[in-house]
Motif scaffolding. Sequence first.
Motif, PDB file in Angstrom:
ATOM      1  N   THR A  70       0.825  -1.209   0.000  1.00 48.70           N
ATOM      2  CA  THR A  70       0.000   0.000   0.000  1.00 48.70           C
ATOM      3  C   THR A  70       0.852   1.249   0.000  1.00 48.70           C
ATOM      4  O   THR A  70       0.609   2.202  -0.754  1.00 48.70           O
ATOM      5  N   SER A  71       1.886   1.283   0.833  1.00 52.69           N
ATOM      6  CA  SER A  71       2.751   2.459   0.872  1.00 52.69           C
ATOM      7  C   SER A  71       3.521   2.638  -0.419  1.00 52.69           C
ATOM      8  O   SER A  71       3.731   3.761  -0.879  1.00 52.69           O
ATOM      9  N   LEU A  74       1.036   4.096  -2.922  1.00 48.60           N
ATOM     10  CA  LEU A  74       0.744   5.494  -2.623  1.00 48.60           C
ATOM     11  C   LEU A  74       1.944   6.382  -2.901  1.00 48.60           C
ATOM     12  O   LEU A  74       1.765   7.582  -3.215  1.00 48.60           O
ATOM     13  N   ARG A  76       3.928   6.134  -5.383  1.00 50.09           N
ATOM     14  CA  ARG A  76       3.988   6.387  -6.832  1.00 50.09           C
ATOM     15  C   ARG A  76       3.030   7.487  -7.270  1.00 50.09           C
ATOM     16  O   ARG A  76       3.174   8.019  -8.348  1.00 50.09           O
ATOM     17  N   LEU A  77       2.020   7.780  -6.466  1.00 56.03           N
ATOM     18  CA  LEU A  77       1.025   8.786  -6.843  1.00 56.03           C
ATOM     19  C   LEU A  77       1.557  10.180  -6.792  1.00 56.03           C
ATOM     20  O   LEU A  77       2.224  10.773  -6.246  1.00 56.03           O
TER      21      LEU A  77
END
Length: 77
Positions: A70-71, A74, A76-77
């Motif tokens: 998940t991290s 996130l 990459r966003l």
Amino acid sequence: RKGAKRFFINGFILAAATVLLRAISVSFNAFVTKTLGEEAVGLFTLVMSVYSLAIIFATSSVNLAAVRLTSAALARL
């Protein structure tokens, strides 16, 4: 005042449920011991303790993997 009364009612319900479930557990264990025998119950307990340890090792890193994936997504966003 109302919160304290609700707290004690919920505590009583929780205690009653715990006692009921413990009584059911003891009755079931007595039934299984009578049906299968003491040796089989001892063997089953030993097998289940090893099985539980294996399940703990198998699933212990799932939470860490989910957090890392998940991290990374996130980040990459």
